[in-house]
Write an enzyme that holds these catalytic residues in place. Structure first.
Site, mmCIF file in Angstrom:
data_model
loop_
_atom_site.group_PDB
_atom_site.id
_atom_site.type_symbol
_atom_site.label_atom_id
_atom_site.label_comp_id
_atom_site.label_asym_id
_atom_site.label_seq_id
_atom_site.Cartn_x
_atom_site.Cartn_y
_atom_site.Cartn_z
ATOM 1 N N ALA A 13 0.797 -1.218 0.000
ATOM 2 C CA ALA A 13 0.000 0.000 0.000
ATOM 3 C C ALA A 13 0.832 1.271 0.000
ATOM 4 O O ALA A 13 0.349 2.324 0.405
ATOM 5 C CB ALA A 13 -0.924 -0.005 1.221
ATOM 6 N N HIS A 53 -0.549 7.147 4.357
ATOM 7 C CA HIS A 53 0.842 6.755 4.567
ATOM 8 C C HIS A 53 1.746 7.910 4.128
ATOM 9 O O HIS A 53 1.570 8.457 3.036
ATOM 10 C CB HIS A 53 1.176 5.508 3.746
ATOM 11 C CG HIS A 53 0.259 4.360 3.990
ATOM 12 N ND1 HIS A 53 0.246 3.651 5.171
ATOM 13 C CD2 HIS A 53 -0.699 3.789 3.206
ATOM 14 C CE1 HIS A 53 -0.654 2.700 5.102
ATOM 15 N NE2 HIS A 53 -1.243 2.764 3.921
ATOM 16 N N ASN A 107 3.194 -3.980 7.464
ATOM 17 C CA ASN A 107 3.860 -4.364 6.215
ATOM 18 C C ASN A 107 4.394 -3.147 5.477
ATOM 19 O O ASN A 107 5.440 -3.213 4.827
ATOM 20 C CB ASN A 107 2.896 -5.135 5.309
ATOM 21 C CG ASN A 107 2.739 -6.580 5.735
ATOM 22 O OD1 ASN A 107 3.635 -7.165 6.332
ATOM 23 N ND2 ASN A 107 1.590 -7.157 5.441
#
Length: 264
Positions: free
Chosen positions: A120, A217, A187
């Site tokens: 992602a 993010h 992750n």
């Protein structure tokens, strides 16, 4: 190209659906012992459901781990040692040095490759290039709505069902600490660490933010190349809000790239 998947969850189903009319065939799925193969016309013809690598019949060109850390650790060594390349989304598992060493050794013995899906997050190519020079600092910040942190250690720090007066940080530490403490959420932090200056030098901040609806993010890095700041807002998979759509898409991108002659 024939593929075998580890796991039959959200990402695995996305891969099967996206490749249904492509030149690539999902030929087998390695599922847990308690799993019961579903009935339905959406499944590819002749799709095998196996309990372990040794149970798969026929030739497989690439194995793809879609199952998470447990699936990678249960089946990864056997696949790699047998000489098969393995694409995995379970990057956070490599924060455990013993897991890293076992899988790396198995790949050495089998002359095979471990391929890490970007998941992602983006900008990893910048970090890989920047570390050729001097990469001084890398910080990853993950912001999610409070309820998206349920089931994680954030519950021990914050009342995720309570009222929030703005964003609340519930973790700050290294990428290794983040990946080990938040195995279902880290992750991305692990991908940033492995692309840049490593698990113990990459700093991570995890934040519960009631003002947002998407997972956000952020990467900030500085080095001989200069500075960069990168932010991405991720939509969830419609079938599972805990899984980023981009994480599933990155698996398809890696499969396609693996088969192509022209590679980035």
């Amino acid at each position: 190209m024939k593929l075998a998947l580890i796991g039959y969850g959200t990402i695995a189903n996305y891969v099967i659906e996206q490749l249904a009319n492509s030149e690539h065939q999902v030929a087998a799925v390695i599922a847990s012992p308690s799993f019961k193969a579903p009935d339905g016309d959406r499944l590819p013809q002749d799709l095998q459901f196996a309990r372990a690598f040794a149970d798969i019949e026929g030739t497989i060109d690439l194995f793809v781990d879609c199952a998470g850390h447990g699936g990678l650790m249960a089946h990864g060594e056997d696949i790699l040692r047998a000489g098969h390349d393995l694409l995995t989304v379970s990057i956070g598992a490599f924060a455990d040095q013993s897991v890293h060493d076992r899988l790396y050794q198995a790949a050495n013995e089998g002359d095979s490759n471990i391929i890490l899906a970007s998941g992602a997050i983006g900008a990893l190519d910048i970090l890989r290039s920047a570390r050729t020079g001097t990469l001084k600092s890398v910080c990853y910040k993950g912001r999610k709505p409070p309820k998206s942190w349920k089931g994680s250690p954030a519950e021990n720090v914050l009342d995720l069902d309570g009222e929030f007066e703005g964003p609340q940080q519930h973790f700050r530490g290294t990428a290794r600490e983040a990946a080990l403490q938040y195995p279902k959420n880290a992750n991305v932090a692990a991908a940033v660490a492995l692309s840049g200056i490593g698990f113990d030098e990459t700093m991570v901040e995890l934040v519960a933010d009631p003002s947002i609806e998407r997972n956000i993010h952020e990467i900030e890095a500085e080095g001989a190349f200069g500075k960069c700041k990168f932010e991405i807002e991720c939509n969830p998979m419609p079938s599972n809000p805990r899984t980023s759509a981009l994480a599933a898409m990155s698996v398809i991108a890696n499969i396609t790239q693996y088969a192509e002659r022209l590679k980035f």
